[in-house]
Scaffold this active site. Structure first.
Site, PDB file in Angstrom:
ATOM      1  N   GLU A  83     -12.296  66.873  -2.757  1.00 26.83           N
ATOM      2  CA  GLU A  83     -13.501  67.708  -2.666  1.00 26.83           C
ATOM      3  C   GLU A  83     -13.663  68.517  -3.953  1.00 26.83           C
ATOM      4  O   GLU A  83     -14.461  69.445  -4.015  1.00 26.83           O
ATOM      5  CB  GLU A  83     -13.468  68.609  -1.433  1.00 26.83           C
ATOM      6  CG  GLU A  83     -12.297  69.558  -1.357  1.00 26.83           C
ATOM      7  CD  GLU A  83     -12.439  70.542  -0.215  1.00 26.83           C
ATOM      8  OE1 GLU A  83     -13.393  71.339  -0.256  1.00 26.83           O
ATOM      9  OE2 GLU A  83     -11.610  70.521   0.716  1.00 26.83           O
ATOM     10  N   CYS A 115     -11.225  68.874   3.425  1.00 26.02           N
ATOM     11  CA  CYS A 115      -9.798  68.511   3.367  1.00 26.02           C
ATOM     12  C   CYS A 115      -9.461  67.260   4.167  1.00 26.02           C
ATOM     13  O   CYS A 115      -8.312  66.810   4.142  1.00 26.02           O
ATOM     14  CB  CYS A 115      -8.940  69.658   3.886  1.00 26.02           C
ATOM     15  SG  CYS A 115      -9.211  71.190   3.023  1.00 26.02           S
ATOM     16  N   THR A 156      -5.015  81.966  -1.083  1.00 23.07           N
ATOM     17  CA  THR A 156      -4.690  80.659  -0.491  1.00 23.07           C
ATOM     18  C   THR A 156      -4.951  79.512  -1.467  1.00 23.07           C
ATOM     19  O   THR A 156      -4.907  78.347  -1.084  1.00 23.07           O
ATOM     20  CB  THR A 156      -5.500  80.410   0.804  1.00 23.07           C
ATOM     21  OG1 THR A 156      -6.884  80.289   0.469  1.00 23.07           O
ATOM     22  CG2 THR A 156      -5.318  81.540   1.802  1.00 23.07           C
ATOM     23  N   SER A 205     -13.566  80.122   9.954  1.00 21.30           N
ATOM     24  CA  SER A 205     -12.877  78.880   9.588  1.00 21.30           C
ATOM     25  C   SER A 205     -11.614  78.683  10.432  1.00 21.30           C
ATOM     26  O   SER A 205     -11.273  77.557  10.797  1.00 21.30           O
ATOM     27  CB  SER A 205     -12.551  78.852   8.087  1.00 21.30           C
ATOM     28  OG  SER A 205     -11.482  79.724   7.767  1.00 21.30           O
ATOM     29  N   HIS A 237      -2.710  70.110   8.633  1.00 19.58           N
ATOM     30  CA  HIS A 237      -3.340  70.578   7.399  1.00 19.58           C
ATOM     31  C   HIS A 237      -2.953  72.050   7.240  1.00 19.58           C
ATOM     32  O   HIS A 237      -3.065  72.822   8.190  1.00 19.58           O
ATOM     33  CB  HIS A 237      -4.863  70.412   7.488  1.00 19.58           C
ATOM     34  CG  HIS A 237      -5.590  71.163   6.414  1.00 19.58           C
ATOM     35  ND1 HIS A 237      -5.318  70.961   5.074  1.00 19.58           N
ATOM     36  CD2 HIS A 237      -6.538  72.121   6.464  1.00 19.58           C
ATOM     37  CE1 HIS A 237      -6.079  71.770   4.360  1.00 19.58           C
ATOM     38  NE2 HIS A 237      -6.838  72.493   5.179  1.00 19.58           N
ATOM     39  N   LYS A 246      -0.340  78.792  13.876  1.00 19.06           N
ATOM     40  CA  LYS A 246      -1.453  79.155  14.773  1.00 19.06           C
ATOM     41  C   LYS A 246      -1.955  77.902  15.509  1.00 19.06           C
ATOM     42  O   LYS A 246      -2.226  77.925  16.704  1.00 19.06           O
ATOM     43  CB  LYS A 246      -2.630  79.735  13.969  1.00 19.06           C
ATOM     44  CG  LYS A 246      -2.453  81.156  13.446  1.00 19.06           C
ATOM     45  CD  LYS A 246      -3.727  81.533  12.667  1.00 19.06           C
ATOM     46  CE  LYS A 246      -3.579  82.792  11.826  1.00 19.06           C
ATOM     47  NZ  LYS A 246      -3.520  84.017  12.614  1.00 19.06           N
ATOM     48  N   ASN A 280      -3.001  75.837  -1.072  1.00 19.90           N
ATOM     49  CA  ASN A 280      -3.870  74.837  -0.446  1.00 19.90           C
ATOM     50  C   ASN A 280      -4.213  73.739  -1.447  1.00 19.90           C
ATOM     51  O   ASN A 280      -4.761  74.007  -2.512  1.00 19.90           O
ATOM     52  CB  ASN A 280      -5.162  75.508   0.058  1.00 19.90           C
ATOM     53  CG  ASN A 280      -5.926  74.610   1.034  1.00 19.90           C
ATOM     54  OD1 ASN A 280      -5.586  73.441   1.214  1.00 19.90           O
ATOM     55  ND2 ASN A 280      -6.946  75.151   1.655  1.00 19.90           N
ATOM     56  N   SER A 312     -13.084  71.299   6.750  1.00 20.75           N
ATOM     57  CA  SER A 312     -14.159  72.221   7.141  1.00 20.75           C
ATOM     58  C   SER A 312     -15.502  71.513   7.155  1.00 20.75           C
ATOM     59  O   SER A 312     -15.736  70.562   6.422  1.00 20.75           O
ATOM     60  CB  SER A 312     -14.214  73.386   6.156  1.00 20.75           C
ATOM     61  OG  SER A 312     -13.162  74.272   6.410  1.00 20.75           O
TER      62      SER A 312
END
Ligand code: HMG
Length: 391
Positions: A83, A115, A156, A205, A237, A246, A280, A312
């Site tokens: 990307e 991603c 990030t 996000s 990811h 999370k 990232n 995303s």
């Protein structure tokens, strides 16, 4: 293709940048408590490209050890997932094809969906191999993650490329056929063509990512996918490594299972070593998680791994793979570690100057400063054409 022939990852290698910015330097600049980065985000440092590095130089450097080991025989397709595109028309993979001297009888294409697109590339590769098991597909995922200076996303950032040789009867991971898909139109993170830094609604996000975990898992199970108990580790990811925790917490909750710290750590921690220090790397991130897991001392032979690829916008996929006996003989563990360790720490000021730098757009002849000690470099831009060379 006969049932007995499987397809998946036969070789796996990555490359990152010349420079690294420790989060301590960022925290010193912006006054953040370092624990916010180390514990809250799970990040320790970020890879920063030199002036003469980009997605092409990283992608070629990631793929070079694979070509040196296996040659080019049977490679008729190169899929470049990114990307951080450098051209609206020409696929970045064509430059990689040239730098690696791949045969002209090759199809080369670039794929984009934030991603997620390296996973699309992997699935397309497997489809091609099912049609002709003698073919091998080179998948290259390469990205530079860039947010505005002094924005929440800045911590990030990162940059890396992963290359995978996808074949029949693979030596590292066999990919299973079932896969769970989830697409929804959401503006959580995006980058309009006129910007070189991403726009993001941070909390949105995270919510969108967790929604995709649920959507892909439900579809995966509906497609006949395996139960949660069958998996030994999960490669998520990792926009920042805490996100994997999370996500896995959410998956365990969805399945009514204990999401205690020990359970989470066991499934996720071994996948975070590279992403925590690289940052990232967008398309490459989920496959860096796999590389980190396999490079660990623990034997993963015959274990089932879960993969959650999120891009995303958003598109996501959950799928499974089994680690092949003897896989360790096919890894690049020492080289991977050296690739991370060779990066040179830079000051916050130097990082900021590199962040603000962009290639001139006047069509003139502009050599780039010789900074990288990597295998390939962007020598400059002349007449609007990027010039690459071996470093
Ligand atoms: P923020 O506002 O800087 O940070 O944004 P925060 O206040 O939300 O704090 C972050 C965490 O640190 C929190 O933990 C805090 O509690 C903790 P949580 O509550 O979430 O568990 N914290 C501390 N912990 C210990 N000691 C302290 C301390 N202080 C705070 N002293 C955000 C954070 C991630 C939103 C921001 O960095 C951002 O916008 N990042 C970019 C977007 C992103 O990465 N999103 C992830 C999901 S979307 C995705 O993965 C796709 C993507 O890769 C793009 C693509 O697909 O192409 C991004």
């Amino acid at each position: 293709m006969p049932e007995s022939i499987s397809a998946g990852i036969h070789d796996l290698s990555f490359a990152t940048t010349e420079f690294v910015l420790p989060h301590t330097a960022l925290a010193e600049h912006n006054g953040a408590e370092i624990d916010k980065y180390h514990l809250g985000l799970g990040q320790r440092s970020m890879s920063v490209p030199a002036a003469d590095e980009d997605v092409v130089t990283m992608g070629a450097a990631a793929a070079a050890p694979i070509i040196e080991r296996h040659g080019t025989a049977g490679i008729r397709t190169l899929v470049f997932a990114t990307e951080s595109s450098i051209d609206q028309a020409k696929a970045a993979g064509v430059y990689v094809h040239s730098l690696l001297a791949l045969p002209p009888a090759t199809r080369v294409v670039e794929l984009k969906q934030a991603c997620y697109s390296a996973t699309a590339a992997l699935q397309f590769a497997i489809g091609l191999i099912h049609r002709d098991p003698t073919q091998r597909v080179l998948v290259v995922a390469s990205d530079v993650s860039k947010y505005a200076l002094d924005s929440p996303g800045e911590a990030t950032q990162g940059a890396a490329a992963v290359a995978m040789l996808v074949t029949a009867n693979p030596s590292i991971v066999r990919i299973e056929a079932q896969s769970g898909l989830f697409t929804t139109d959401v503006m959580d993170f995006w980058r309009p063509n006129y910007r070189d830094t991403a726009l993001v609604d941070g909390q949105e996000s995270i919510t969108a990512y967790l929604q995709a975990v649920q959507g892909t898992w439900q579809d995966y199970r509906a497609q006949g996918g395996r139960p949660l108990e069958a998996f030994s580790a999960f490669c998520y990811h990792q926009p920042f490594t805490r996100m994997a925790y999370k996500a896995h917490h959410h998956l365990l909750d969805l399945n009514g299972q204990d999401a205690g710290q020990a359970t989470l750590r066991q499934a996720i921690e071994p996948t975070t070593a590279y992403n925590a220090v690289i940052g990232n790397s967008y398309t490459a991130s989920v496959y860096l998680a796999l590389t980190a897991l396999l490079d660990q001392a623990d034997d993963r032979t015959d274990q089932l791994l879960g993969f959650l690829s999120y891009g995303s916008g958003s598109v996501a996929e959950f799928f499974a793979g089994t680690v092949v006996p003897g896989y360790r003989d096919h890894l690049h563990t020492a080289r991977n570690r050296a690739e991370v360790d060779r990066r040179k720490p830079i000051t916050y000021g130097r990082y900021r100057a590199l962040h603000e730098q962009s290639l001139p757009t006047d069509g003139g002849d502009h050599p780039t400063p010789e900074e990288t000690t990597g295998r390939f470099r962007l020598a400059g831009i002349r007449g609007h054409k990027r010039l690459y060379e071996k470093g």
